[in-house]
Design a protein around this motif. Structure first.
Motif, PDB file in Angstrom:
ATOM      1  N   LEU A   1       0.858  -1.179   0.000  1.00 17.21           N
ATOM      2  CA  LEU A   1       0.000   0.000   0.000  1.00 17.21           C
ATOM      3  C   LEU A   1       0.892   1.227   0.000  1.00 17.21           C
ATOM      4  CD1 LEU A   1      -2.411  -1.855   0.631  1.00 17.21           C
ATOM      5  CD2 LEU A   1      -3.214  -0.129   2.237  1.00 17.21           C
ATOM      6  N   ILE A   2       0.743   2.057  -1.016  1.00 20.20           N
ATOM      7  CA  ILE A   2       1.558   3.262  -1.144  1.00 20.20           C
ATOM      8  C   ILE A   2       0.654   4.457  -0.923  1.00 20.20           C
ATOM      9  CG2 ILE A   2       3.089   4.567  -2.656  1.00 20.20           C
ATOM     10  CD1 ILE A   2       2.335   0.962  -3.470  1.00 20.20           C
ATOM     11  N   SER A   3       0.965   5.228   0.077  1.00 15.41           N
ATOM     12  CA  SER A   3       0.094   6.336   0.468  1.00 15.41           C
ATOM     13  C   SER A   3       0.652   7.660  -0.023  1.00 15.41           C
ATOM     14  CB  SER A   3      -0.053   6.384   1.989  1.00 15.41           C
ATOM     15  OG  SER A   3      -0.730   7.557   2.379  1.00 15.41           O
ATOM     16  N   GLU A   4      -0.264   8.539  -0.377  1.00 12.66           N
ATOM     17  CA  GLU A   4       0.117   9.898  -0.749  1.00 12.66           C
ATOM     18  C   GLU A   4       0.726  10.644   0.425  1.00 12.66           C
ATOM     19  OE1 GLU A   4      -1.941  13.188  -3.697  1.00 12.66           O
ATOM     20  OE2 GLU A   4      -3.169  12.196  -2.185  1.00 12.66           O
ATOM     21  N   GLU A   5       0.541  10.118   1.625  1.00 14.33           N
ATOM     22  CA  GLU A   5       1.154  10.708   2.816  1.00 14.33           C
ATOM     23  C   GLU A   5       2.587  10.237   3.008  1.00 14.33           C
ATOM     24  OE1 GLU A   5      -1.429   9.801   6.044  1.00 14.33           O
ATOM     25  OE2 GLU A   5      -2.966  11.238   5.402  1.00 14.33           O
ATOM     26  N   LYS A   6       3.186   9.636   1.952  1.00 18.55           N
ATOM     27  CA  LYS A   6       4.612   9.331   1.858  1.00 18.55           C
ATOM     28  C   LYS A   6       5.053   8.194   2.773  1.00 18.55           C
ATOM     29  CE  LYS A   6       5.659  14.084   0.477  1.00 18.55           C
ATOM     30  NZ  LYS A   6       6.433  15.312   0.756  1.00 18.55           N
ATOM     31  N   TYR A   7       4.271   7.133   2.799  1.00 21.16           N
ATOM     32  CA  TYR A   7       4.724   5.916   3.462  1.00 21.16           C
ATOM     33  C   TYR A   7       4.252   4.718   2.641  1.00 21.16           C
ATOM     34  CZ  TYR A   7      -0.056   5.493   5.308  1.00 21.16           C
ATOM     35  OH  TYR A   7      -1.420   5.379   5.428  1.00 21.16           O
TER      36      TYR A   7
ATOM     37  N   ARG B   1       5.337  -1.065   8.018  1.00 25.51           N
ATOM     38  CA  ARG B   1       5.875   0.039   7.238  1.00 25.51           C
ATOM     39  C   ARG B   1       7.309  -0.280   6.821  1.00 25.51           C
ATOM     40  NH1 ARG B   1       3.525   5.990   8.705  1.00 25.51           N
ATOM     41  NH2 ARG B   1       1.317   5.368   8.665  1.00 25.51           N
ATOM     42  N   ILE B   2       7.534  -0.202   5.515  1.00 21.74           N
ATOM     43  CA  ILE B   2       8.872  -0.505   5.015  1.00 21.74           C
ATOM     44  C   ILE B   2       9.563   0.729   4.432  1.00 21.74           C
ATOM     45  CG2 ILE B   2       8.285  -2.903   4.536  1.00 21.74           C
ATOM     46  CD1 ILE B   2       7.948  -2.203   1.623  1.00 21.74           C
ATOM     47  N   ALA B   3       8.849   1.840   4.289  1.00 25.00           N
ATOM     48  CA  ALA B   3       9.464   3.083   3.815  1.00 25.00           C
ATOM     49  C   ALA B   3       8.617   4.242   4.297  1.00 25.00           C
ATOM     50  CB  ALA B   3       9.565   3.090   2.290  1.00 25.00           C
ATOM     51  N   GLU B   4       9.294   5.330   4.670  1.00 33.01           N
ATOM     52  CA  GLU B   4       8.613   6.533   5.143  1.00 33.01           C
ATOM     53  C   GLU B   4       9.332   7.761   4.617  1.00 33.01           C
ATOM     54  OE1 GLU B   4       6.433   5.921   9.296  1.00 33.01           O
ATOM     55  OE2 GLU B   4       8.608   5.669   9.479  1.00 33.01           O
ATOM     56  N   ASP B   5       8.581   8.846   4.567  1.00 31.85           N
ATOM     57  CA  ASP B   5       9.138  10.154   4.201  1.00 31.85           C
ATOM     58  C   ASP B   5       9.864  10.121   2.856  1.00 31.85           C
ATOM     59  OD1 ASP B   5       8.193  11.208   6.593  1.00 31.85           O
ATOM     60  OD2 ASP B   5      10.011  10.626   7.664  1.00 31.85           O
ATOM     61  N   PHE B   6       9.260   9.464   1.891  1.00 32.77           N
ATOM     62  CA  PHE B   6       9.858   9.462   0.557  1.00 32.77           C
ATOM     63  C   PHE B   6       9.065  10.411  -0.329  1.00 32.77           C
ATOM     64  CE2 PHE B   6       6.477   6.389   0.276  1.00 32.77           C
ATOM     65  CZ  PHE B   6       5.977   6.540  -1.011  1.00 32.77           C
TER      66      PHE B   6
ATOM     67  N   GLU C   1      14.478   9.181  -0.466  1.00 30.55           N
ATOM     68  CA  GLU C   1      14.219   9.908   0.767  1.00 30.55           C
ATOM     69  C   GLU C   1      15.030  11.196   0.750  1.00 30.55           C
ATOM     70  OE1 GLU C   1      15.362   7.347   3.907  1.00 30.55           O
ATOM     71  OE2 GLU C   1      13.656   5.986   3.692  1.00 30.55           O
ATOM     72  N   LEU C   2      14.446  12.225   1.319  1.00 33.67           N
ATOM     73  CA  LEU C   2      15.171  13.496   1.459  1.00 33.67           C
ATOM     74  C   LEU C   2      15.695  13.608   2.885  1.00 33.67           C
ATOM     75  CD1 LEU C   2      12.859  16.004  -0.483  1.00 33.67           C
ATOM     76  CD2 LEU C   2      14.958  14.904  -1.266  1.00 33.67           C
ATOM     77  N   LYS C   3      17.022  13.638   3.025  1.00 33.99           N
ATOM     78  CA  LYS C   3      17.651  13.770   4.339  1.00 33.99           C
ATOM     79  C   LYS C   3      18.630  14.922   4.295  1.00 33.99           C
ATOM     80  CE  LYS C   3      17.342   8.906   5.730  1.00 33.99           C
ATOM     81  NZ  LYS C   3      18.099   7.705   6.168  1.00 33.99           N
ATOM     82  N   GLU C   4      18.304  15.962   5.075  1.00 31.82           N
ATOM     83  CA  GLU C   4      19.161  17.142   5.141  1.00 31.82           C
ATOM     84  C   GLU C   4      19.438  17.690   3.745  1.00 31.82           C
ATOM     85  OE1 GLU C   4      22.635  16.002   7.204  1.00 31.82           O
ATOM     86  OE2 GLU C   4      21.614  15.617   9.117  1.00 31.82           O
ATOM     87  N   SER C   5      18.375  17.837   2.988  1.00 31.46           N
ATOM     88  CA  SER C   5      18.422  18.368   1.617  1.00 31.46           C
ATOM     89  C   SER C   5      19.192  17.482   0.655  1.00 31.46           C
ATOM     90  CB  SER C   5      19.033  19.775   1.615  1.00 31.46           C
ATOM     91  OG  SER C   5      18.275  20.649   2.412  1.00 31.46           O
TER      92      SER C   5
END
Length: 850
Positions: A166-172, A200-205, A221-225
């Motif tokens: 399940l891929i959510s528009e809320e980025k998980y 959950r296998i991925a977040e904040d992507f 994923e965005l980490k520190e720009s």
């Protein structure tokens, strides 16, 4: 068009006819309303790993219907009907077609939500469809949800549970385990439907791409720009691994949440999406990993795009000018996966075929610009590229299979003017070697006619190396690091219309150390970059050195061990046998019909060295397989040379070759001689073997085509080799005219002693008798020691009263009688003191002009 699109699926042709009612009677109506309703709502939603296509439409009651098109049987199957007017976002079915997952946007009418789940925008359902049974609500949220079932690697192996992403528009991204069981015969039931939970296998992507064929999930994923690319591999044993992570130096500032290959989002504003950065990932079975990126387009005069060759350790950024000044720069470009190539397409401006297999040199990629060449190459609507060179046009509901258009490339090759275009088109063509209709004979014809036209590279060398490489490529797809694919080491010339900047990259950090399949090949590529200097490409330098040593030893009378020489010559025998097996039809030019020991030595040495080279570096490959591949590789080289000659001869003559020396050189002789000279130069530089008999044919053509001065110059400089076959023909076929006498004598004095002794015996002429006599005398007197002689010469035994000659002949006769066994002229019993006397008198007569 450089690309050829073949329709693999068309929703209007493959699906719509099966959905329409049978022809109705006048009382039932003509079904026009059903047709309009179905046609207007029919859409492709998803393509599963096995190639099956899921589509949706609304029936005449407004219900949402889901169906599946089986690409193997080319049949349609009804999956499920929701008796509600809902707009589908995403849909997926498990490999057994027993459980369906779907997500919808719920309509609101007059402020009232639908009855299924009030108070939410997006509804995600899990449905038992074999037979139709329960419906389970997985999610009811205000953000869009996409669903995707995982498919086992071996689809015949049915697992006791299914896995759903399940891929959510809320980025998980969540991973659901769905236990299934059978009840009452074939009734499939979700066993744990009351307590389904996701991991959950991925977040904040911000970006994710699904590889349906290999069951891989890429996400950023965005980490520190910083943009961090990660990949999860799902395995057949219900597990998954984070395979690698890699920082990408790209700007995603304008990128909203974006998914690739999870179906098509019909609800997002596609015009706004086209102004976002483009990003996609392509792999192939050889272990390549490419990230294709185009930044957010700005109004300007140039188009920029980058390809991160992660398996090579560098990034190439291209800047292309639009193909026409009167057209606007497009909002975005399309990347398409074509296996060994990635196509970068800007509608109406350019098509760039990037060579992923060999990206080191820009000249191996084909850049085509201009509206005249690029018109209607691809549909104008947004496209998605799938594995297997599939292209999906969701707007039209079509799936295409894309291939390189060989007929177009062949025409382009004939008309190309720039060396870079010839190089790129040649490699594009040769990469199609295993495709049906591959025009190899046309390529060979083009090569034979355009040898002098290339100035930046040797066309014959490039053709031999590249064609031999691609001929064995299917046998061992990851061998490109061990076999050469090009004669070039660098390319410094510019490619018109495009600029290139190359930057080194940090290598992906592998997270798993027990690797198999694709990942083992990718890791092998990365290890190769880290630790291998210089490159491991095979080259013939060792073969060249050993070959020259063997020839030098033969001339000085030294001999290697019998076993060593037998093995080398046995290798050559295998190559020739393999090559003869390829020759199904009679050839116009006779080769392989003489011994040519030197070429057999070179051939056998190359077999031995190439086999050892591959055995050192290709661990785990059967020795027999490598042996077969080496024989095929060298046989292909020899076959290509032969076919080049055949093509040129067929064009200018058409009749079978006959070994003769009496006629003057024809137009065909001149053309083939020139081509053979170029082939000899190319093969000598590479230390490649030539087909036995090549040198004999080349020298015979030289005798036909060249004046004596040029002929002797070619012989003295090693361009033409005087084989025993040629010299024997020359002595037998040519009469003793003044011109031919001069030619024969000039040839004889250039022969090695052993061959010279044999050949002189074939020429019935005072000059040859003189040479034979001199050799005979030299052999007899080599160890002669003068001893006092008591007897006087008996003049009656000599026909000529010339005391110096009589005395000399008496000495020779004495030596012959005592040392006949040791100094006898082997095979020439009639060479004796009397022959020497006769030859001396004839030669003196000639010198005195009597």
């Amino acid at each position: 068009m450089a690309l050829r699109l073949v329709t693999h699926f068309d929703v209007l042709e493959d699906v719509l006819p099966s959905l329409l009612p049978q022809p109705a009677t006048s009382e039932e109506g003509d079904g026009t309303g059903v047709l309009e309703t179905t046609y207007g709502s029919l859409r492709v939603l998803n393509i599963e790993r096995n190639g099956n296509i899921i589509y949706t439409y609304k029936d005449n009651k407004g219900n949402a219907v889901f169906g599946l098109y089986d690409c193997q049987t080319r049949q349609n199957e009804h999956l499920y009907t929701f008796e509600k007017d809902m707009q589908a976002v995403s849909c997926s079915v498990n490999s057994e077609r027993t459980v369906l997952a779907a997500s919808f946007i719920q309509y609101t009418k007059e402020g009232v939500r639908t009855e299924l789940q009030p108070g939410s925008k997006c509804l995600t359902l899990l449905v038992e469809i074999h037979p139709v049974n329960n419906v389970k609500v997985l999610k009811a949220v205000d953000s869009c949800i996409w669903v995707q079932f995982l498919y086992p690697q071996a689809e015949s192996h049915l697992l006791p549970q299914n896995h759903l992403l399940l891929i959510s528009e809320e980025k998980y991204i969540e991973w659901f385990h769905i236990q299934i069981t059978k009840e009452d015969g074939d009734r499939v039931v979700i066993r744990n439907s009351s307590h389904l939970s996701g991991e959950r296998i991925a977040e904040d992507f911000v970006w994710a791409q699904w590889d349906m064929s290999e069951q891989r999930l890429y996400f950023i994923e965005l980490k520190e720009s910083r943009s961090i690319l990660k990949c999860i591999q799902f395995w057949a044993d219900e597990s998954f691994n984070l395979m690698f992570e890699m920082p990408l130096d790209i700007s995603l500032s304008g990128l909203r949440f974006k998914l690739i290959n999870f179906g098509y989002d019909y609800h997002q504003d596609q015009e706004k999406l086209s102004n976002q950065p483009s990003l996609c990932i392509f792999t192939n079975h050889t272990g390549s990993l490419c990230v294709c990126y185009s930044p957010k387009s700005e109004s300007g005069e140039e188009i920029t795009y980058s390809v991160f060759y992660l398996h090579k350790g560098y990034r190439k950024t291209f800047t292309a000018a639009p193909g026409s000044a009167d057209t606007q720069v497009p909002n975005g470009i399309t990347f398409l996966n074509l296996g060994c190539f990635v196509a970068v397409h800007s509608p109406g401006h350019f098509l760039h075929l990037l060579n992923i297999q060999h990206p080191d040199l820009i000249c191996h990629s084909l850049f085509l610009a201009g509206n005249d060449k690029m018109a209607t190459v691809l549909p104008p609507s947004p496209l998605q590229s799938l594995p297997g060179s599939l292209i999906v046009d969701f707007y039209s509901g079509k799936v295409y299979r894309a291939t390189l258009d060989q007929s177009y490339l062949m025409r382009f090759l004939w008309n190309a003017r720039l060396d870079s275009e010839k190089m790129a088109a040649l490699h594009c063509m040769l990469s199609c070697g295993q495709d049906p209709g591959f025009p190899e004979e046309q390529i060979i014809q083009w090569i034979s006619e355009h040898v002098p036209d290339c100035h930046s590279f040797d066309l014959i060398q490039e053709f031999l190396i590249a064609a031999a490489f691609w001929s064995v490529y299917p046998e061992l797809g990851d061998m490109d690091m061990f076999l050469p694919y090009s004669s070039l080491q660098a390319w410094n010339a510019e490619i018109p219309g495009i600029k290139l900047v190359t930057e080194e990259l940090p290598l992906p950090l592998m997270k798993v150390y027990s690797l198999k399949g694709y990942w083992a090949k990718l890791n092998s590529n990365l290890e190769y970059i880290k630790y291998t200097k210089p490159r491991l490409h095979y080259h013939n330098s060792i073969v060249r050195r050993e070959w020259h040593n063997l020839i030098s030893e033969e001339r000085t009378g030294k001999r290697r061990s019998t076993v060593y020489m037998r093995n080398i010559l046995e290798n050559a025998k295998k190559v020739i046998s393999n090559m003869e097996a390829r020759t199904l039809e009679p050839r116009l030019i006779p080769l392989l019909q003489e011994e040519d020991r030197h070429q057999r030595l070179l051939m056998g040495l190359m077999v031995s060295e190439l086999r050892d080279h591959l055995l050192r570096h290709l661990q785990g490959i059967e020795k027999k397989k490598i042996e077969r591949m080496v024989l095929n590789y060298i046989s292909k080289l020899l076959d290509l040379i032969w076919r080049l000659l055949e093509t040129s001869w067929r064009k200018h003559s058409g009749r079978p070759w006959t070994l003769h020396l009496n006629n003057h050189g024809s137009a065909a002789d001149f053309e083939v001689f020139h081509l053979m000279t170029r082939i000899l130069d190319a093969a000598s530089s590479l230390s490649f073997p030539l087909p036995p008999g090549f040198h004999s044919l080349h020298t015979i053509l030289g005798v036909h085509c060249l004046p004596l001065y040029n002929l002797l110059h070619y012989i003295d400089n090693g361009v033409l080799l005087l084989t025993e076959t040629v010299v024997t023909r020359l002595m037998k076929d040519l009469d003793n005219s003044e011109k031919n006498e001069k030619l024969k004598f000039s040839i004889i004095v250039r022969l090695p002693p052993l061959i010279g002794q044999k050949v002189c015996r074939l020429w019935d002429h005072p000059v040859s008798s003189n040479i034979i006599s001199r050799n005979h005398v030299a052999r007899l007197l080599k160890n002669y020691k003068k001893e006092p002689r008591n007897s006087m010469i008996d003049k009656s035994s000599f026909p000529v009263e010339f005391l110096p000659l009589n005395y000399f002949i008496e000495i020779l006769m004495g030596l012959e009688s005592t040392n006949q066994a040791l100094y006898g002229f082997e095979g020439h019993d009639n060479v004796d003191a009397e022959f020497v006397e006769e030859a001396a008198l004839k030669h003196t007569t000639m010198l005195l002009g009597l």
